[in-house]
Design an enzyme around this catalytic site. Structure first.
Site, PDB file in Angstrom:
ATOM      1  N   SER A   2      -2.807  -0.362  -1.091  1.00 41.14           N
ATOM      2  CA  SER A   2      -1.482  -0.976  -0.406  1.00 41.14           C
ATOM      3  C   SER A   2      -0.922  -0.190   0.622  1.00 41.14           C
ATOM      4  O   SER A   2      -1.837  -0.064   1.693  1.00 41.14           O
ATOM      5  CB  SER A   2      -0.434  -0.959  -1.487  1.00 41.14           C
ATOM      6  OG  SER A   2       0.551  -1.875  -1.237  1.00 41.14           O
ATOM      7  N   TRP A   3      -0.003   0.221   0.719  1.00 42.51           N
ATOM      8  CA  TRP A   3       0.499   1.086   2.017  1.00 42.51           C
ATOM      9  C   TRP A   3      -0.553   2.277   2.100  1.00 42.51           C
ATOM     10  O   TRP A   3      -0.668   2.638   3.329  1.00 42.51           O
ATOM     11  CB  TRP A   3       1.961   1.644   1.955  1.00 42.51           C
ATOM     12  CG  TRP A   3       2.070   2.735   2.783  1.00 42.51           C
ATOM     13  CD1 TRP A   3       2.181   4.255   2.287  1.00 42.51           C
ATOM     14  CD2 TRP A   3       2.187   2.965   4.162  1.00 42.51           C
ATOM     15  NE1 TRP A   3       2.101   4.937   3.264  1.00 42.51           N
ATOM     16  CE2 TRP A   3       2.305   4.197   4.392  1.00 42.51           C
ATOM     17  CE3 TRP A   3       2.264   1.870   5.099  1.00 42.51           C
ATOM     18  CZ2 TRP A   3       2.413   4.713   5.875  1.00 42.51           C
ATOM     19  CZ3 TRP A   3       2.128   2.281   6.607  1.00 42.51           C
ATOM     20  CH2 TRP A   3       2.313   3.692   6.701  1.00 42.51           C
ATOM     21  N   GLY A  32       3.851   2.061  -0.935  1.00 40.98           N
ATOM     22  CA  GLY A  32       5.291   1.846  -0.489  1.00 40.98           C
ATOM     23  C   GLY A  32       5.297   1.369   1.075  1.00 40.98           C
ATOM     24  O   GLY A  32       4.876   0.411   1.093  1.00 40.98           O
TER      25      GLY A  32
HETATM   26  N1  STX Z   1       4.402  -2.510   0.136  1.00 37.89           N
HETATM   27  C1  STX Z   1       3.306  -2.478  -0.783  1.00 37.89           C
HETATM   28  C2  STX Z   1       2.927  -1.320  -1.457  1.00 37.89           C
HETATM   29  O1  STX Z   1       2.473  -0.062  -0.819  1.00 37.89           O
HETATM   30  C3  STX Z   1       4.234  -3.310   1.004  1.00 37.89           C
HETATM   31  C4  STX Z   1       3.511  -1.071  -2.767  1.00 37.89           C
HETATM   32  N2  STX Z   1       4.258  -1.773  -3.313  1.00 37.89           N
HETATM   33  N3  STX Z   1       4.608  -1.198  -4.401  1.00 37.89           N
HETATM   34  C5  STX Z   1       4.099   0.037  -4.411  1.00 37.89           C
HETATM   35  O2  STX Z   1       3.437   0.038  -3.518  1.00 37.89           O
HETATM   36  C6  STX Z   1       4.430   1.009  -5.633  1.00 37.89           C
HETATM   37  C7  STX Z   1       3.618   0.741  -6.836  1.00 37.89           C
HETATM   38  C8  STX Z   1       3.910   2.397  -5.112  1.00 37.89           C
HETATM   39  C9  STX Z   1       5.799   1.334  -5.906  1.00 37.89           C
END
Ligand code: STX
Length: 322
Positions: A115-116, A43
């Site tokens: 990701s985050w 996220g």
């Molecule tokens: N945001 C990327 C990220 O961490 C920049 C991310 N995008 N979607 C998600 O994480 C979930 C699958 C957790 C919803």
């Protein structure tokens, strides 16, 4: 190809009071005497799920998962009509990890983040390198301006013009100003009226969850239609992005040398639209001793087949490090 381990249930869980009125939900699965690992979700604002437990051999790992401030099973939720985001920053989350680690009596743990979650893993490990036994990082995101601009201010529309139309459609026409989309989304997302903030949040989340995989994933698009969960997700992301994650420009790449000596694996999909491979490459240049995997036929999500294969192979390989 490796797949997830079988489904498991936690043997312990709780709500940890972290101050500022926030309680953070955590759970522990696997072998209580096993090697400690903490899973950091994406996220920010995405929350941890039962599938994330299954990235680790439950016979060998003591698996900790948590929902970061404001989302998932933590309280209060950022989706509440009136919300105060002032005590929800990268450094609050880093402090929450230290509190969880000490409360659970853990000296050192593996830190696994996608990701985050990779952003938070880097911030945490650079602040507390002595607490990190290994780092597993997937879909690298370091919250530089260029990364936010790419996905939320227009450039990625060149690859996904159809779903981008939906992201722009979440804003009234007068607010569709290139370079000011994140800022303008904030005005809607933080409106107290659900009739204003919920459609904006669903549009934001639909754009993001619609661009995580090479093949279409109706299950992920369906998740984005949950207006309450998407409100927490979009509000938290928007808040972090408008503040550059409380990081100086390029901080997490510049400070990567602090991780010297921590065995690190970087896993990145070639066709990741959300967090393009250039960031993983930049991190690898700053951390040449890290193992670097580009998965040629994968996007962003942890369960893209080639990505999952390397992730589970990696946690298995690290399981026997003492
Ligand atoms: N945001 C990327 C990220 O961490 C920049 C991310 N995008 N979607 C998600 O994480 C979930 C699958 C957790 C919803």
């Amino acid at each position: 190809m490796r797949e997830l381990y079988p489904a498991i249930e936690p043997h312990a869980s709780g709500l940890m009071e972290v101050g500022d009125g926030h309680s953070v939900f955590w759970e522990e699965c696997g072998n209580p005497q096993g090697k400690p690992v903490v899973f950091l979700h994406g996220g920010p604002g995405g929350g941890a799920s039962a599938r994330h437990r299954r990235l680790f051999d439950p016979a060998k790992y003591r698996i900790l998962l948590l929902d970061q401030r404001g989302c998932g099973r933590s309280r209060p939720l950022a989706s509440d009509p009136v919300v105060d985001m002032s005590a929800n920053t990268t450094w609050h989350l880093v402090a929450d990890l230290e509190q969880l680690r000490t409360e659970r009596g853990i000296d050192k743990w593996q830190v696994f983040g996608g990701s985050w979650g990779s952003t938070l893993a880097l911030a945490y490990a650079q602040k507390h390198p002595e607490r990190v036994s290994e780092l597993v990082l997937r879909g690298i995101f370091t919250l530089r301006k260029s990364e936010i601009t790419w996905f939320y201010e227009g450039p990625a529309a060149s690859i996904a013009p159809d779903t981008w139309a939906g992201f722009l459609g979440g804003l009234p026409e007068a607010m569709r100003v290139p370079g000011q989309l994140v800022e303008n989304y904030a005005k809607l997302l933080f409106d107290e009226d659900p009739a204003v903030h919920q459609p904006a949040a669903v549009a934001w989340a639909t754009w993001e969850l619609g661009n995580l995989t090479v093949q279409p994933r109706p299950d992920l698009i369906a998740v984005a239609q949950d207006a309450v969960a998407s409100t927490a997700f979009a509000r938290i992301e928007n808040h972090y992005f408008r503040h550059d994650g409380w990081l100086t420009p390029g901080q997490l790449i510049a400070d990567a040398p602090r991780l010297a000596g921590i065995p690190t694996v970087i896993v990145q999909g070639r066709y990741d639209i959300c967090t393009p491979a250039v960031t993983a490459w930049d991190l690898h240049q700053a951390l040449p001793e890290a193992e670097f995997h580009i998965i040629e036929d994968a996007g962003h999500a942890f369960d893209e087949p080639g990505i999952l294969d390397v992730l589970v192979t990696t946690t298995d390989k690290f399981a026997d490090r003492s």
